[in-house]
Design a protein around this motif. Structure first.
Motif, short mmCIF file in Angstrom:
data_model
loop_
_atom_site.label_atom_id
_atom_site.label_comp_id
_atom_site.label_asym_id
_atom_site.label_seq_id
_atom_site.Cartn_x
_atom_site.Cartn_y
_atom_site.Cartn_z
N VAL A 42 11.00 20.14 -48.30
CA VAL A 42 12.18 20.13 -47.33
C VAL A 42 12.45 21.82 -46.75
O VAL A 42 12.62 21.94 -45.24
CB VAL A 42 13.62 19.89 -47.99
CG1 VAL A 42 14.72 20.05 -46.93
CG2 VAL A 42 13.36 18.27 -48.29
N LEU A 43 12.17 22.83 -47.58
CA LEU A 43 12.33 24.19 -47.19
C LEU A 43 11.18 24.56 -46.25
O LEU A 43 11.36 25.06 -45.34
CB LEU A 43 12.25 25.03 -48.35
CG LEU A 43 12.08 26.52 -48.10
CD1 LEU A 43 13.50 27.03 -47.33
CD2 LEU A 43 12.24 27.23 -49.53
N THR A 44 10.04 24.02 -46.54
CA THR A 44 8.72 24.13 -45.52
C THR A 44 9.07 23.67 -44.17
O THR A 44 8.77 24.45 -43.23
CB THR A 44 7.34 23.55 -45.92
OG1 THR A 44 7.30 24.13 -47.28
CG2 THR A 44 6.41 23.90 -45.41
N ASP A 45 9.69 22.31 -44.26
CA ASP A 45 9.69 21.54 -43.10
C ASP A 45 11.15 22.72 -42.14
O ASP A 45 10.87 22.52 -40.88
CB ASP A 45 10.33 20.25 -42.90
CG ASP A 45 9.23 19.49 -43.68
OD1 ASP A 45 8.15 19.94 -43.59
OD2 ASP A 45 9.51 18.34 -44.04
N LEU A 46 12.02 23.06 -42.94
CA LEU A 46 13.08 23.67 -42.27
C LEU A 46 12.64 25.05 -41.70
O LEU A 46 13.00 25.44 -40.50
CB LEU A 46 14.22 24.08 -43.45
CG LEU A 46 15.51 24.79 -42.88
CD1 LEU A 46 16.13 24.00 -41.89
CD2 LEU A 46 16.31 24.96 -44.07
N LEU A 47 11.71 25.82 -42.41
CA LEU A 47 11.21 26.81 -41.87
C LEU A 47 10.26 26.73 -40.76
O LEU A 47 10.15 27.21 -39.67
CB LEU A 47 10.25 27.68 -42.90
CG LEU A 47 11.21 28.19 -44.11
CD1 LEU A 47 10.22 28.77 -45.16
CD2 LEU A 47 12.13 29.34 -43.50
N ALA A 48 9.54 25.47 -40.67
CA ALA A 48 8.65 25.12 -39.64
C ALA A 48 9.62 24.67 -38.49
O ALA A 48 9.17 25.14 -37.21
CB ALA A 48 7.69 23.95 -40.03
N TRP A 49 10.70 24.19 -38.55
CA TRP A 49 11.82 24.02 -37.73
C TRP A 49 12.47 25.26 -36.90
O TRP A 49 12.14 25.13 -35.71
CB TRP A 49 12.84 23.15 -38.13
CG TRP A 49 13.70 22.34 -36.94
CD1 TRP A 49 13.47 21.56 -36.09
CD2 TRP A 49 15.07 23.10 -36.58
NE1 TRP A 49 14.73 21.34 -35.43
CE2 TRP A 49 15.72 22.38 -35.67
CE3 TRP A 49 16.04 24.13 -37.09
CZ2 TRP A 49 16.97 22.57 -35.03
CZ3 TRP A 49 17.04 24.57 -36.50
CH2 TRP A 49 17.50 24.01 -35.46
#
Length: 226
Positions: A3-10
């Motif tokens: 989730v954190l990785t996806d958030l940073l990617a966003w």
């Protein structure tokens, strides 16, 4: 971690930083709605609070009405106004103003009322008239409490302005509403993080205003709770 990785990617996606749906545009919209609602609220609540606090006339009724306003659910007020006036910016601002007026009004009234009578007597003894006592004595002494009320209202408005997205208006709330509709968790979290950061910045801004506008002696007295 996913989730954190996806958030940073966003956040790292360049598409999020340009265009009418980009973060800068949504942020400006959110700040615009929030600032407009706050300025209207201050323009309504502060004069009323100053007058009722200074004169003592209508204070109980005004504070009671403000406390009732605090208990109203903002999203319920928003949808009632939308039903009456239609979709647009006006219902959003109306709902936010109803939310923001009570803390400003109550703190302004109470701040003026709590000025020590001996200070007022001394000011009158020096030849000050009613309006001079209000603006040269009561307002400066009450300023710490007034700013606390405005800060509370500002943070509430910034946080609650996300509901504007439910009636088709922009702002950071679009990420939360659109993300929910698309089941896009990073978008929802990104919008939430942006709203939280804006609320933190708002709090820091009022801390700076307090240092700028309030005399050091009054800041120390307010901090000690006297």
């Amino acid at each position: 971690m996913d989730v954190l990785t996806d958030l940073l990617a966003w956040f790292g996606d360049t598409a999020q930083w340009s265009g009418p749906s980009g973060i800068p545009t949504r942020l400006v919209e959110h700040v615009h709605y929030s600032l407009l609602a706050l300025l209207i609220s201050v323009g309504i609540a502060m004069p009323v609070g100053l007058v009722t606090g200074h004169t003592g006339i209508g204070g109980f009724f005004t504070v009671s009405l403000a406390n009732i306003g605090r208990s109203l659910p903002t999203i319920g007020v928003l949808f009632l106004v939308v039903l009456a006036a239609g979709i647009g910016l006006a219902p959003v601002i109306t709902a936010l103003v109803i939310l923001a007026v009570p803390p400003i009004l109550v703190n302004t009234h109470e701040g003026v009322r709590q000025v020590e009578p001996r200070l007022k007597d001394a000011a009158i003894g020096m030849g000050m008239r009613g309006h001079e006592v209000l603006f040269r004595l009561e307002l400066p002494v009450a300023l710490p409490l007034i700013l606390t009320g405005v800060r509370t209202a500002a943070v509430q408005v910034v946080a609650t302005a996300t509901i504007s997205a439910y009636v088709g208006v922009g702002g950071l709330g679009r990420y939360i509403v659109d993300g929910q509709a698309r089941q896009d968790l990073p978008m929802m979290l990104g919008g939430s993080v942006l709203v939280v950061l804006l609320a933190v910045v708002t709090t820091l801004l009022f801390s700076w205003l307090r240092r700028l506008l309030v005399a050091p002696g009054l800041r120390a007295e307010a901090a000690s709770g006297r």
